[in-house]
Design a protein around this motif. Structure first.
Motif, PDB file in Angstrom:
ATOM      1  N   UNK A 142     -87.086 -31.096  16.668  1.00 33.88           N
ATOM      2  CA  UNK A 142     -87.521 -31.351  15.051  1.00 33.88           C
ATOM      3  C   UNK A 142     -88.775 -30.705  14.554  1.00 33.88           C
ATOM      4  N   UNK A 143     -89.743 -31.018  15.305  1.00 26.33           N
ATOM      5  CA  UNK A 143     -90.999 -30.588  14.880  1.00 26.33           C
ATOM      6  C   UNK A 143     -91.797 -28.753  14.343  1.00 26.33           C
ATOM      7  N   UNK A 144     -90.854 -28.683  15.743  1.00 27.32           N
ATOM      8  CA  UNK A 144     -90.708 -26.797  15.399  1.00 27.32           C
ATOM      9  C   UNK A 144     -90.442 -26.082  14.273  1.00 27.32           C
ATOM     10  N   UNK A 145     -88.746 -26.718  14.095  1.00 29.85           N
ATOM     11  CA  UNK A 145     -88.377 -26.782  13.412  1.00 29.85           C
ATOM     12  C   UNK A 145     -87.970 -26.979  11.630  1.00 29.85           C
ATOM     13  N   UNK A 204     -90.274 -24.160  10.218  1.00 23.67           N
ATOM     14  CA  UNK A 204     -89.889 -23.265   9.998  1.00 23.67           C
ATOM     15  C   UNK A 204     -88.834 -23.657   8.476  1.00 23.67           C
ATOM     16  N   UNK A 205     -89.137 -24.588   7.894  1.00 24.47           N
ATOM     17  CA  UNK A 205     -87.367 -24.719   7.152  1.00 24.47           C
ATOM     18  C   UNK A 205     -87.299 -23.746   5.769  1.00 24.47           C
ATOM     19  N   UNK A 206     -89.000 -24.210   5.328  1.00 26.66           N
ATOM     20  CA  UNK A 206     -89.715 -23.241   3.910  1.00 26.66           C
ATOM     21  C   UNK A 206     -89.126 -21.611   3.956  1.00 26.66           C
ATOM     22  N   UNK A 207     -89.633 -20.943   5.084  1.00 23.05           N
ATOM     23  CA  UNK A 207     -89.379 -19.869   5.107  1.00 23.05           C
ATOM     24  C   UNK A 207     -87.814 -19.421   5.822  1.00 23.05           C
ATOM     25  N   UNK A 250     -98.097 -18.523  18.019  1.00 20.97           N
ATOM     26  CA  UNK A 250     -97.595 -18.133  20.111  1.00 20.97           C
ATOM     27  C   UNK A 250     -98.713 -20.263  20.230  1.00 20.97           C
ATOM     28  N   UNK A 251     -99.725 -20.640  19.695  1.00 16.30           N
ATOM     29  CA  UNK A 251    -100.451 -21.827  19.593  1.00 16.30           C
ATOM     30  C   UNK A 251     -98.769 -23.287  19.424  1.00 16.30           C
ATOM     31  N   UNK A 252     -98.010 -22.818  18.745  1.00 16.12           N
ATOM     32  CA  UNK A 252     -97.403 -23.601  18.134  1.00 16.12           C
ATOM     33  C   UNK A 252     -95.810 -23.596  19.529  1.00 16.12           C
ATOM     34  N   UNK A 253     -94.879 -21.979  19.786  1.00 11.33           N
ATOM     35  CA  UNK A 253     -94.665 -22.096  20.892  1.00 11.33           C
ATOM     36  C   UNK A 253     -94.769 -22.598  22.633  1.00 11.33           C
ATOM     37  N   UNK A 254     -96.046 -22.258  22.593  1.00 10.70           N
ATOM     38  CA  UNK A 254     -97.099 -22.466  23.596  1.00 10.70           C
ATOM     39  C   UNK A 254     -96.447 -24.177  24.009  1.00 10.70           C
ATOM     40  N   UNK A 283     -98.093 -28.034  14.258  1.00 12.56           N
ATOM     41  CA  UNK A 283     -96.394 -28.154  13.195  1.00 12.56           C
ATOM     42  C   UNK A 283     -97.275 -27.682  11.800  1.00 12.56           C
ATOM     43  N   UNK A 284     -98.351 -29.260  11.671  1.00  6.73           N
ATOM     44  CA  UNK A 284     -98.257 -29.367   9.894  1.00  6.73           C
ATOM     45  C   UNK A 284     -99.457 -28.082   9.560  1.00  6.73           C
TER      46      UNK A 284
END
Length: 401
Positions: free
Chosen positions: A164-167, A170-173, A260-264, A363-364
């Motif tokens: 949910x944090x990752x999604x 990406x919500x706005x773009x 990259x940092x967020x995905x990792x 995420x923020x």
């Protein structure tokens, strides 16, 4: 290409009917799969909604809806702890599960239970994740069936929070991209032709810049061949969706530090929480690495798990195998700290909680950057609309002042 079929069949003993979903290349293969499960007289029909949702098998989710899965596992754990049976828990779950794929898995597992199969074997037949099956199998052997489902529920909750944090980042773009995509046919099919007709009526009284003339010539071309360009628009959307699901997109994101940092961090928060769960179920680390590898979204993580598994198989200790696998430094530090604490599973759970906090912070940060980019793109689009619609009329008037 895989299609999703709804099926109904009878159990070998009795007259009870089992219904569920199954993926296969055709209805013939679907019927064969149902028979292989041990059911008889199968009837299959194409489930169009689930087939479209999975992109004809190209975008099949790697797990059930995590929120429902966590609730399902937690409810099963409580019922077994209070003296209920696994079969009763499965039957009652059919009343509150909304995820079609999970509901299908539960129905198949329930039918398998009536044949006398162990809970883990029934789950395996139902199509539950292999790692979940392994945890249930390991703890069921030592009388910890209720604990296995409770731990799986907590792990699913953590993964749900991370996803949910990752999604959210990406919500706005994603929203802006979808709006732009659906705005294209509105411009080329409605607004563009109206403006083109308006400019033709004005004739030479309006001095239209060459680039705008080229754009409206293209608008005329699109309206002369609407079917061809409509198919091109559909193909463009499908191509963009394929790109987002491809390894190429992952490669592109890997070169952007924030992404990259967020995905990792999000991937390792999920991987090591499952690792801790399986480790506490006395599953060998080598086997855990082999089970987790196919679930990795980042190729580098899957490769590291493969190396770690090979080193463990060769007789190396866990720390040596971890370091040889070239995981990120924060993983090496977190694993070593958990190992030195004397309780690796508990230490890894704490490590994953810290990673979850990092994911929230990242995420923020990503959201803040994407909001600025989205705002800049919105301004550019507004100016572009003004330029191609109002400027040809207002421009000469402003120049004459």
């Amino acid at each position: 290409m895989n299609l999703t079929f709804a099926f109904s069949a009878r159990q070998p003993v009795g007259t009870k009917t089992v219904s569920g979903l199954i993926t296969a290349e055709s209805d013939v293969f679907a019927m064969a799969k149902v028979k292989k499960m041990g059911f008889i007289n199968p009837v299959v029909s194409l489930d169009i909604m689930h087939t479209l949702a999975t992109g004809f098998g190209f975008f099949k989710p790697d797990d059930f809806d995590l929120r429902e899965k966590a609730r399902f596992y937690e409810t099963i754990s409580k019922r077994i702890k209070l003296g209920g049976t696994f079969k009763d828990a499965l039957d009652s779950a059919k009343e509150y599960i909304e995820d079609g794929r999970l509901l299908s898995a539960v129905a198949i597992a329930s039918a398998a239970q009536e044949s006398g199969l162990r809970p883990w074997k029934a789950m395996e037949m139902g199509g539950f994740a292999h790692r979940d099956v392994m945890v249930v199998k390991a703890l069921d052997m030592v009388g910890g069936l209720d604990k296995s489902f409770w731990d799986l529920a907590q792990e699913a909750k953590l993964r749900h929070q991370t996803q949910n944090a990752v999604r959210g980042a990406m919500h706005m773009p994603q929203t802006m991209t979808i709006m732009f995509y659906f705005a294209l046919p509105l411009f080329f099919g409605v607004l563009g032709p109206q403006m083109l007709s308006f400019f033709k009526k004005l004739g030479s009284t309006v001095n239209i810049p060459p680039d705008i003339q080229a754009l409206y010539s293209f608008v005329g071309e699109v309206n002369d061949n609407p079917v061809m360009w409509f198919l091109a628009w559909i193909a463009m959307g499908f191509g963009a969706w394929m790109l987002l699901k491809s390894t190429l997109w992952q490669e592109i994101k890997s070169h952007i530090k924030s992404f990259h940092d967020l995905d990792l961090k999000s991937e390792h928060a999920q991987i090591w929480s499952v690792y801790a769960l399986m480790y506490s179920a006395n599953i060998a680390p080598q086997e855990i690495c082999a089970i987790l590898r196919p679930a990795c979204k980042l190729a580098v993580t899957g490769e590291s798990l493969y190396v770690m598994s090979r080193r463990l198989a060769a007789g190396a200790d866990e720390i040596s195998a971890l370091e040889a696998a070239q995981f990120p430094r924060f993983v090496n530090a977190g694993y070593r700290s958990a190992k030195d604490s004397g309780d690796l599973p508990d230490g890894l759970k704490s490590f994953c909680q810290m990673l979850q906090e990092d994911v929230q912070v990242l995420t923020e940060k990503v959201q803040a950057v994407l909001q600025k980019i989205s705002l800049a793109i919105a301004v550019v689009l507004i100016l572009a609309v003004f330029y191609i619609t109002y400027y040809p009329i207002a421009g000469p008037m402003l120049q004459s002042l």
